[in-house]
Design a protein around this motif. Structure first.
Motif, PDB file in Angstrom:
ATOM      1  N   ALA A   1      -7.397  -2.985   6.755  1.00 29.43           N
ATOM      2  CA  ALA A   1      -6.823  -2.297   7.923  1.00 29.43           C
ATOM      3  C   ALA A   1      -5.396  -1.863   7.638  1.00 29.43           C
ATOM      4  O   ALA A   1      -4.997  -0.731   7.936  1.00 29.43           O
ATOM      5  N   ALA A   2      -4.631  -2.774   7.030  1.00 28.14           N
ATOM      6  CA  ALA A   2      -3.237  -2.437   6.721  1.00 28.14           C
ATOM      7  C   ALA A   2      -3.196  -1.283   5.724  1.00 28.14           C
ATOM      8  O   ALA A   2      -2.353  -0.388   5.813  1.00 28.14           O
ATOM      9  N   ASP A   3      -4.140  -1.321   4.792  1.00 28.75           N
ATOM     10  CA  ASP A   3      -4.218  -0.288   3.767  1.00 28.75           C
ATOM     11  C   ASP A   3      -4.364   1.092   4.392  1.00 28.75           C
ATOM     12  O   ASP A   3      -3.629   2.025   4.060  1.00 28.75           O
ATOM     13  N   THR A   4      -5.307   1.196   5.350  1.00 27.82           N
ATOM     14  CA  THR A   4      -5.548   2.505   5.946  1.00 27.82           C
ATOM     15  C   THR A   4      -4.470   2.858   6.956  1.00 27.82           C
ATOM     16  O   THR A   4      -4.228   4.028   7.213  1.00 27.82           O
ATOM     17  N   ARG A   5      -3.827   1.846   7.545  1.00 27.70           N
ATOM     18  CA  ARG A   5      -2.817   2.149   8.550  1.00 27.70           C
ATOM     19  C   ARG A   5      -1.506   2.580   7.899  1.00 27.70           C
ATOM     20  O   ARG A   5      -0.815   3.458   8.398  1.00 27.70           O
ATOM     21  N   LEU A   6      -1.147   1.933   6.790  1.00 27.11           N
ATOM     22  CA  LEU A   6       0.147   2.225   6.170  1.00 27.11           C
ATOM     23  C   LEU A   6       0.094   3.470   5.289  1.00 27.11           C
ATOM     24  O   LEU A   6       1.129   4.061   5.007  1.00 27.11           O
ATOM     25  N   GLY A   7      -1.117   3.823   4.847  1.00 27.72           N
ATOM     26  CA  GLY A   7      -1.240   4.984   3.969  1.00 27.72           C
ATOM     27  C   GLY A   7      -0.606   6.244   4.533  1.00 27.72           C
ATOM     28  O   GLY A   7       0.245   6.861   3.889  1.00 27.72           O
ATOM     29  N   PRO A   8      -0.991   6.646   5.748  1.00 28.72           N
ATOM     30  CA  PRO A   8      -0.450   7.892   6.312  1.00 28.72           C
ATOM     31  C   PRO A   8       1.067   7.899   6.429  1.00 28.72           C
ATOM     32  O   PRO A   8       1.683   8.967   6.385  1.00 28.72           O
TER      33      PRO A   8
ATOM     34  N   ARG B   1      -4.671   6.278   2.017  1.00 28.39           N
ATOM     35  CA  ARG B   1      -4.565   4.827   1.992  1.00 28.39           C
ATOM     36  C   ARG B   1      -3.346   4.420   1.193  1.00 28.39           C
ATOM     37  O   ARG B   1      -2.929   5.129   0.271  1.00 28.39           O
ATOM     38  N   LEU B   2      -2.849   3.244   1.530  1.00 26.59           N
ATOM     39  CA  LEU B   2      -1.704   2.722   0.786  1.00 26.59           C
ATOM     40  C   LEU B   2      -2.095   2.489  -0.671  1.00 26.59           C
ATOM     41  O   LEU B   2      -1.308   2.709  -1.584  1.00 26.59           O
ATOM     42  N   SER B   3      -3.341   2.056  -0.861  1.00 27.11           N
ATOM     43  CA  SER B   3      -3.772   1.742  -2.222  1.00 27.11           C
ATOM     44  C   SER B   3      -3.805   2.995  -3.096  1.00 27.11           C
ATOM     45  O   SER B   3      -3.597   2.915  -4.303  1.00 27.11           O
ATOM     46  N   ASP B   4      -4.054   4.155  -2.464  1.00 30.17           N
ATOM     47  CA  ASP B   4      -4.020   5.403  -3.236  1.00 30.17           C
ATOM     48  C   ASP B   4      -2.644   5.609  -3.843  1.00 30.17           C
ATOM     49  O   ASP B   4      -2.502   6.021  -4.996  1.00 30.17           O
ATOM     50  N   PHE B   5      -1.646   5.321  -3.007  1.00 29.51           N
ATOM     51  CA  PHE B   5      -0.261   5.479  -3.464  1.00 29.51           C
ATOM     52  C   PHE B   5       0.071   4.456  -4.541  1.00 29.51           C
ATOM     53  O   PHE B   5       0.635   4.783  -5.582  1.00 29.51           O
ATOM     54  N   LEU B   6      -0.322   3.208  -4.284  1.00 27.04           N
ATOM     55  CA  LEU B   6       0.004   2.148  -5.246  1.00 27.04           C
ATOM     56  C   LEU B   6      -0.673   2.406  -6.590  1.00 27.04           C
ATOM     57  O   LEU B   6      -0.124   2.085  -7.633  1.00 27.04           O
ATOM     58  N   ARG B   7      -1.873   2.996  -6.539  1.00 24.45           N
ATOM     59  CA  ARG B   7      -2.572   3.268  -7.777  1.00 24.45           C
ATOM     60  C   ARG B   7      -1.772   4.244  -8.638  1.00 24.45           C
ATOM     61  O   ARG B   7      -1.753   4.141  -9.852  1.00 24.45           O
ATOM     62  N   LEU B   8      -1.090   5.187  -7.957  1.00 28.53           N
ATOM     63  CA  LEU B   8      -0.258   6.142  -8.697  1.00 28.53           C
ATOM     64  C   LEU B   8       0.892   5.436  -9.418  1.00 28.53           C
ATOM     65  O   LEU B   8       1.390   5.925 -10.419  1.00 28.53           O
ATOM     66  N   LEU B   9       1.274   4.296  -8.864  1.00 31.19           N
ATOM     67  CA  LEU B   9       2.428   3.592  -9.440  1.00 31.19           C
ATOM     68  C   LEU B   9       2.043   2.688 -10.610  1.00 31.19           C
ATOM     69  O   LEU B   9       2.897   2.037 -11.198  1.00 31.19           O
ATOM     70  N   ARG B  10       0.752   2.642 -10.932  1.00 30.27           N
ATOM     71  CA  ARG B  10       0.327   1.694 -11.960  1.00 30.27           C
ATOM     72  C   ARG B  10       1.042   1.902 -13.299  1.00 30.27           C
ATOM     73  O   ARG B  10       1.549   0.941 -13.868  1.00 30.27           O
ATOM     74  N   PRO B  11       1.128   3.143 -13.810  1.00 29.45           N
ATOM     75  CA  PRO B  11       1.846   3.325 -15.084  1.00 29.45           C
ATOM     76  C   PRO B  11       3.281   2.826 -15.013  1.00 29.45           C
ATOM     77  O   PRO B  11       3.802   2.257 -15.977  1.00 29.45           O
TER      78      PRO B  11
END
Lengths: 137, 343
Positions: free
Chosen positions: B95-102, B108-118
């Motif tokens: 829920a937090a993932d989908t709420r914080l993403g926008p 989703r927040l995880s989409d953003f965090l995935r970009l930060l992996r490198p």
């Protein structure tokens, strides 16, 4: 602010739940009332004609109990069956799935009669009460 | 028919899962006919089961109520409770993932965090280099992992560890469970090490909320003054002196630091009132000596001329001074001026 919530006919959700999902305003009252008389309602619609689950719900809804959800009907049928008030038989269907029909057995009829009397007396009492208090609709 | 067998089976499975707390026998009895029933439902009407019946969890709840099955009195066993807690936690994270993403402009927040992996891989390489340096040389955490004090070595080490970390990062997804667990544990340790290191670095750089080291802070430039020695124009040490500011407030500097002053202090009539002590506290400690100490000239000596008339000490009658030897000009009644600050 609370807008009237209309249930699309396609959904089998009870209206209060559909509306709860969509607006957060719940019609708890009717649901609470329904809980107590669902058994009686199901027995009543099986009095004259056997029926299968979906058909039973359709009868209840067309009788005006459009608050009823599919899970409630299915759960009630299971319980009445386990209590020994219903018998079942399967009718093969050519076009669709087999249908499981529910029928009142003698114990079921007896139960319907007794519960019906209790309900009538209760309803009369409530009517009188509301009339006395001048709250009749 | 728009609903497939698989969809029905999946829906029933989800309802079963939501009823996991019921005794298996009760649950099986309850769900015995559900696939057939849902097939009937599916045969009439349009739309997926999810659309028509709502989420399986809600269906299960309604079914539970209608069938009159209650949660057994026995508390669920530990496995179930842990399972429920994990499920709840996962739902909350989701829920937090989908709420914080926008908020960040991503679904989703995880989409953003995935970009930060490198970026994390590079940071991990850097931290690994720091750890190696600290472990091998015993030096404290710096900004560059100077292995052996050489900047070149530092850059080489960084290149190796960062490349390695990126290489590892690109292969993490293909790893088995155990190597990945080891990797995550290592990452947690690295992060802890990094946090500790940065905290240390930060305090060394003076960023810890105290920009100037403590020793240099003087809230009062006379904080180091222990005693006050007043000399007259002839270089004679004056004793029994009191100092006042322009408002008539006694100026208190230093403390009764020698035994003599202590004794004087304790035998004073109104013991404890430091403001009645006269300077110097300890004449023995005078920095300059020009012959014998001369009693100060009798007559009014006003150390500071108050600019506020109302606060003027109206004293000309010198009371007995504790030292007895020196006659002093003291404001009678001690420093009880009624200063009226002009601001």
């Amino acid at each position: 602010m609370p807008s009237p919530c209309r249930t699309p006919s396609a959904t089998l959700l009870p209206r209060w739940r559909y509306c709860a999902l969509n607006s957060s305003i719940t019609d708890v009252d009717t649901t609470q009332l329904l809980k107590g008389v669902l058994d009686l309602a199901v027995l009543a619609v099986l009095k004259d004609e056997d029926g299968y689950g979906y058909d039973i719900m359709r009868r209840l809804r067309s009788a005006g109990l459009d608050e009823i959800g599919d899970a409630s009907v299915y759960g009630t049928l299971r319980r009445l069956f386990q209590a020994g008030l219903l018998t079942t038989y399967v009718v093969p269907s050519e076009s669709g799935p087999h249908r499981k029909y529910y029928a009142l057995n003698p114990a079921g009829r007896d139960q319907l009669l007794r519960s019906g009397k209790i309900w009538r007396s209760f309803a009369t009492t409530m009517d009188t009460l509301l009339d006395d208090k001048g709250m009749a609709a | 028919m728009t609903v497939t067998e698989q969809e029905i089976a999946r829906y029933v499975g989800q309802v079963r899962e939501a009823l996991a707390d019921l005794p298996p026998a009760v649950r099986d009895e309850l769900l015995e006919d559900l696939p057939e029933h849902l097939a009937e439902v599916a045969a009439e009407g349009e739309g997926s089961l999810h659309e028509r019946l709502g989420p399986p969890e809600a269906y299960a709840m309604e079914l539970r109520n209608a069938a009159g099955v209650t949660v057994p009195a026995a508390t669920p066993n530990l496995d179930q409770r842990i399972g429920a807690a994990v499920r709840k936690g996962r739902e909350r994270v989701h829920a937090a993932d989908t709420r914080l993403g926008p908020v960040l402009g991503y679904p989703r927040l995880s989409d953003f965090l995935r970009l930060l992996r490198p970026a994390w891989w590079i940071l991990r390489g850097y931290l690994a280099a720091m750890l190696i340096t600290v472990l091998l040389t015993g030096t404290s955490f710096g900004l560059l992992p100077r292995l052996g004090g050489s900047s070149l070595a530092a850059l080489l080490l960084l290149a190796v560890t960062i490349t390695g970390s990126i290489w590892l990062g690109r292969r993490t997804d293909r790893m088995g469970r155990r190597p990945r667990l080891v990797l995550n544990l290592g990452a947690a340790l690295l992060v802890l090490f990094g946090l500790a290191g940065f905290a240390e670095l930060d305090s060394r750089a003076g960023g810890g909320g105290n920009p100037i080291p403590y020793e240099q802070v003087y809230t009062d430039q006379y904080g180091g003054v222990q005693d006050v020695y007043v000399y007259d124009g002839q270089g004679r040490l004056l004793e029994g002196v009191r100092l006042f500011d322009q408002n008539g407030q006694p100026i208190r500097l230093g403390s009764a630091w020698c035994a003599e002053a202590q004794q004087r202090y304790e035998t004073m009539p109104d013991y404890g009132d430091l403001s009645r002590m006269t300077y110097p506290y300890c004449p023995e400690g005078a920095p300059f000596r020009f012959g014998p100490t001369t009693p100060p000239a009798t007559g009014p000596v006003t150390p500071a001329v108050p600019t506020d008339p109302s606060a003027t000490p109206d004293g000309t009658a010198p009371p007995a001074t504790p030292s007895g030897a020196a006659a002093t000009v003291t404001p009678s009644g001690g420093p009880t001026p009624s200063p009226t600050p002009t601001d």
